[in-house]
Design an enzyme around this catalytic site. Structure first.
Site, PDB file in Angstrom:
ATOM      1  N   TYR A  31     -94.652 -38.215  21.013  1.00  0.00           N
ATOM      2  CA  TYR A  31     -94.695 -37.029  21.877  1.00  0.00           C
ATOM      3  C   TYR A  31     -96.050 -36.336  21.816  1.00  0.00           C
ATOM      4  O   TYR A  31     -96.891 -36.674  20.977  1.00  0.00           O
ATOM      5  CB  TYR A  31     -93.579 -36.054  21.489  1.00  0.00           C
ATOM      6  CG  TYR A  31     -93.860 -35.263  20.227  1.00  0.00           C
ATOM      7  CD1 TYR A  31     -93.763 -35.854  18.969  1.00  0.00           C
ATOM      8  CD2 TYR A  31     -94.265 -33.929  20.297  1.00  0.00           C
ATOM      9  CE1 TYR A  31     -94.032 -35.124  17.819  1.00  0.00           C
ATOM     10  CE2 TYR A  31     -94.531 -33.197  19.141  1.00  0.00           C
ATOM     11  CZ  TYR A  31     -94.415 -33.793  17.911  1.00  0.00           C
ATOM     12  OH  TYR A  31     -94.694 -33.078  16.780  1.00  0.00           O
ATOM     13  N   ARG A  50    -104.327 -39.796  22.686  1.00  0.00           N
ATOM     14  CA  ARG A  50    -103.581 -39.805  21.425  1.00  0.00           C
ATOM     15  C   ARG A  50    -102.157 -40.314  21.640  1.00  0.00           C
ATOM     16  O   ARG A  50    -101.631 -41.062  20.804  1.00  0.00           O
ATOM     17  CB  ARG A  50    -103.560 -38.400  20.801  1.00  0.00           C
ATOM     18  CG  ARG A  50    -102.892 -38.392  19.434  1.00  0.00           C
ATOM     19  CD  ARG A  50    -103.041 -37.080  18.713  1.00  0.00           C
ATOM     20  NE  ARG A  50    -102.247 -36.026  19.328  1.00  0.00           N
ATOM     21  CZ  ARG A  50    -102.271 -34.758  18.957  1.00  0.00           C
ATOM     22  NH1 ARG A  50    -103.087 -34.364  17.978  1.00  0.00           N
ATOM     23  NH2 ARG A  50    -101.532 -33.856  19.554  1.00  0.00           N
ATOM     24  N   ARG A  98     -77.465 -50.470  20.912  1.00  0.00           N
ATOM     25  CA  ARG A  98     -78.003 -50.097  19.607  1.00  0.00           C
ATOM     26  C   ARG A  98     -78.213 -51.297  18.696  1.00  0.00           C
ATOM     27  O   ARG A  98     -77.289 -52.054  18.412  1.00  0.00           O
ATOM     28  CB  ARG A  98     -77.079 -49.090  18.917  1.00  0.00           C
ATOM     29  CG  ARG A  98     -77.731 -48.503  17.666  1.00  0.00           C
ATOM     30  CD  ARG A  98     -76.827 -47.508  16.943  1.00  0.00           C
ATOM     31  NE  ARG A  98     -77.535 -46.949  15.797  1.00  0.00           N
ATOM     32  CZ  ARG A  98     -77.719 -47.605  14.647  1.00  0.00           C
ATOM     33  NH1 ARG A  98     -77.218 -48.810  14.494  1.00  0.00           N
ATOM     34  NH2 ARG A  98     -78.399 -47.036  13.662  1.00  0.00           N
ATOM     35  N   HIS A 100     -81.441 -52.254  15.515  1.00  0.00           N
ATOM     36  CA  HIS A 100     -82.741 -51.854  14.968  1.00  0.00           C
ATOM     37  C   HIS A 100     -83.887 -52.632  15.609  1.00  0.00           C
ATOM     38  O   HIS A 100     -84.965 -52.114  15.809  1.00  0.00           O
ATOM     39  CB  HIS A 100     -82.782 -52.068  13.448  1.00  0.00           C
ATOM     40  CG  HIS A 100     -82.031 -51.017  12.672  1.00  0.00           C
ATOM     41  ND1 HIS A 100     -80.711 -50.722  12.907  1.00  0.00           N
ATOM     42  CD2 HIS A 100     -82.429 -50.199  11.677  1.00  0.00           C
ATOM     43  CE1 HIS A 100     -80.321 -49.764  12.075  1.00  0.00           C
ATOM     44  NE2 HIS A 100     -81.352 -49.421  11.319  1.00  0.00           N
ATOM     45  N   LYS A 145     -97.927 -39.411  16.136  1.00  0.00           N
ATOM     46  CA  LYS A 145     -97.136 -38.230  16.528  1.00  0.00           C
ATOM     47  C   LYS A 145     -95.761 -38.710  16.984  1.00  0.00           C
ATOM     48  O   LYS A 145     -95.455 -38.795  18.168  1.00  0.00           O
ATOM     49  CB  LYS A 145     -97.852 -37.413  17.611  1.00  0.00           C
ATOM     50  CG  LYS A 145     -97.548 -35.927  17.491  1.00  0.00           C
ATOM     51  CD  LYS A 145     -98.515 -35.061  18.264  1.00  0.00           C
ATOM     52  CE  LYS A 145     -98.090 -33.600  18.302  1.00  0.00           C
ATOM     53  NZ  LYS A 145     -98.188 -32.878  17.027  1.00  0.00           N
ATOM     54  N   GLU A 177    -101.423 -31.310   5.119  1.00  0.00           N
ATOM     55  CA  GLU A 177    -101.389 -30.484   6.337  1.00  0.00           C
ATOM     56  C   GLU A 177    -100.107 -29.675   6.329  1.00  0.00           C
ATOM     57  O   GLU A 177     -99.295 -29.774   5.411  1.00  0.00           O
ATOM     58  CB  GLU A 177    -101.471 -31.369   7.584  1.00  0.00           C
ATOM     59  CG  GLU A 177    -100.298 -32.327   7.724  1.00  0.00           C
ATOM     60  CD  GLU A 177    -100.289 -33.115   9.038  1.00  0.00           C
ATOM     61  OE1 GLU A 177    -100.920 -32.677  10.016  1.00  0.00           O
ATOM     62  OE2 GLU A 177     -99.626 -34.167   9.072  1.00  0.00           O
ATOM     63  N   LEU A 201    -101.771 -35.779  10.792  1.00  0.00           N
ATOM     64  CA  LEU A 201    -101.866 -35.967  12.241  1.00  0.00           C
ATOM     65  C   LEU A 201    -103.199 -35.348  12.640  1.00  0.00           C
ATOM     66  O   LEU A 201    -103.438 -34.174  12.369  1.00  0.00           O
ATOM     67  CB  LEU A 201    -100.684 -35.247  12.905  1.00  0.00           C
ATOM     68  CG  LEU A 201    -100.386 -35.485  14.379  1.00  0.00           C
ATOM     69  CD1 LEU A 201    -101.336 -34.732  15.289  1.00  0.00           C
ATOM     70  CD2 LEU A 201    -100.403 -36.973  14.745  1.00  0.00           C
TER      71      LEU A 201
HETATM   72  C1  LIG Z   1     -99.067 -31.879  16.473  1.00  0.00           C
HETATM   73  C2  LIG Z   1     -99.311 -31.686  15.018  1.00  0.00           C
HETATM   74  C3  LIG Z   1    -100.457 -31.024  14.527  1.00  0.00           C
HETATM   75  C4  LIG Z   1    -101.430 -30.278  15.415  1.00  0.00           C
HETATM   76  O1  LIG Z   1    -102.011 -31.061  16.408  1.00  0.00           O
HETATM   77  P1  LIG Z   1    -102.619 -30.393  17.702  1.00  0.00           P
HETATM   78  O2  LIG Z   1    -103.060 -31.541  18.527  1.00  0.00           O
HETATM   79  O3  LIG Z   1    -103.765 -29.549  17.263  1.00  0.00           O
HETATM   80  O4  LIG Z   1    -101.546 -29.579  18.337  1.00  0.00           O
HETATM   81  C5  LIG Z   1    -100.673 -31.021  13.146  1.00  0.00           C
HETATM   82  N1  LIG Z   1     -99.796 -31.593  12.296  1.00  0.00           N
HETATM   83  C6  LIG Z   1     -98.678 -32.203  12.728  1.00  0.00           C
HETATM   84  C7  LIG Z   1     -97.753 -32.801  11.730  1.00  0.00           C
HETATM   85  C8  LIG Z   1     -98.398 -32.269  14.093  1.00  0.00           C
HETATM   86  O5  LIG Z   1     -97.277 -32.861  14.514  1.00  0.00           O
END
Ligand SMILES: *Cc1c(COP(=O)(O)O)cnc(C)c1O
Length: 278
Positions: A31, A50, A98, A100, A145, A177, A201
Site C-alpha cells: 500500500y 515505491r 485460499r 498459501h 510497505k 523507526e 521503511l
Molecule cells: C509509511 C511508513 C513510514 C513513513 O513513510 P512516508 O513515505 O514518509 O509516509 C515510516 N515507517 C513505516 C513503518 C511506514 O509504514
C-alpha cells in the site's frame, strides 16, 4: 465518493472486496499513503515507484503501468475534489481459492485507491509529542510497505494505551523507526537516522527531509542509533507523509530540549514546508 477499483472509477457503495481476496486472507499486498496539497498529489512519482518496488519484492505485478496509474490517481483526486487531504491505495495479489501458494498467472492483482481525510496536525507540530520505546517484533523486510501491519498496529495501540503518540521500535539495541514513522536524532547540529535497509521503511518524507536538510545547511548521517545512547542526543523528531516533521519532546522518561521542539527540528520543519510550496 468515487473509488478507483482496478481501472474503473466507481461509487463507494459499489466497491466490494471478494472474500477470497488474498489481501483479506493473508495481508498479501502492498500500500501507499499519499498527500494532496492544494489539489496537487505530492511526490506522486516517488510513491508510485515505491509501490512498484514493494510489489516487485513480493512478486506481485501491478495491474497497469505507473504512467496510467498516475493519471488515474490524478483523476481520482479531481473527481472527488480533494484539495487538502490524502489518498490511500493498495494492491493485493488477487482473488483465488485460499492456498498459501501463489495463484497462477491467470489471477491478476487487485488495485483500490480512494481519498482519506488527512490534515496536518498543526498544533502537535508546534508542541511536539511524547513517544515510548518497545522491542521491534516485526519481520526482517520492513523495507516493503506491506499490508501485514500487525506488529505496527500492536505497537501503535500500546502507545495510545500508555498515553503516548507513537512507539519507537528497538531491534537488538538499535533504534529502527516508529510504528508508522521514521525516526531522527540530532546531536551538535547533525541529524542522524537509521540507514535505509531491510529494518526500516524508507519514507518518502524521510527522503524529502534529507533534501530539506541540505537546503537548510544541516548535515545528515545515516547510521544506527543505539537505544542506550539516546541520552546523548539534543533533539529528536519523527516523520511521515501525514505528520511531516513532528518534534518529539520525550522518549519514555527522558525529556529533550526542555520539553519543547528543538531549534534544529524547527529549522527542518520550516525547510520541509518550503519544499511543499515550490
Ligand atoms: C509509511 C511508513 C513510514 C513513513 O513513510 P512516508 O513515505 O514518509 O509516509 C515510516 N515507517 C513505516 C513503518 C511506514 O509504514
Amino acid at each position: 465518493m468515487k473509488i478507483l477499483m482496478n481501472d474503473e472509477l466507481i461509487d463507494r457503495e459499489q466497491a466490494k472486496v471478494d472474500i477470497e481476496d488474498r489481501g483479506y486472507q493473508f495481508g498479501d499486498g502492498v500500500y501507499e499513503v499519499i498527500r494532496v496539497y492544494n489539489g496537487e498529489v505530492f511526490t506522486i512519482d516517488e510513491h508510485l515507484e515505491r509501490l512498484k518496488r514493494s510489489a516487485g519484492e513480493l512478486k506481485i505485478s501491478l495491474p497497469y503501468e505507473l504512467e496510467t496509474l498516475k493519471n488515474r490517481i490524478r483523476e481520482l483526486v479531481s473527481v472527488n475534489q480533494v484539495r487538502d487531504g490524502g489518498i490511500y491505495m493498495q494492491v493485493t495479489r488477487g482473488v483465488s481459492a485460499r492456498n498459501h501458494l501463489f495463484p497462477g498467472s491467470d489471477v491478476s492483482a487487485q488495485l483500490a485507491a480512494y481519498p482519506i481525510p488527512s490534515k496536518r496536525p498543526a498544533e502537535l507540530q508546534k508542541s511536539g509529542v511524547e513517544v515510548m520505546t518497545a522491542e521491534d517484533i516485526r519481520w526482517k523486510r520492513c523495507d516493503i510497505k506491506s499490508l501485514n501491519l500487525l506488529g505496527n498496529v500492536m505497537a501503535k495501540q500500546a502507545a495510545a494505551d500508555a498515553g503516548k503518540y507513537e512507539t519507537i521500535f528497538v531491534r537488538d539495541g538499535v533504534v529502527t523507526e516508529g510504528s508508522s514513522t521514521n525516526f531522527y536524532a540530532v546531536k551538535d547540529g547533525t541529524v542522524y537516522t537509521h540507514p535505509a535497509n531491510h529494518f526500516i521503511l524508507n519514507g518518502i518524507t524521510r527522503l524529502k527531509i534529507m533534501e530539506a536538510c541540505q537546503n537548510a545547511g544541516v548535515d545528515t548521517v545515516e547510521k544506527e542509533i543505539m537505544a542506550s545512547e539516546l541520552g546523548q542526543y539534543d533533539e529528536v523528531f519523527i516523520s511521515s507523509t501525514t505528520i511531516e516533521v513532528m518534534p518529539v519532546v520525550k522518549i519514555d522518561d527522558r525529556s529533550y530540549s526542555e520539553g519543547r521542539p528543538g531549534p534544529i527540528t524547527l529549522l527542518i520543519q520550516k525547510a520541509f514546508r518550503e519544499l511543499l510550496t515550490d
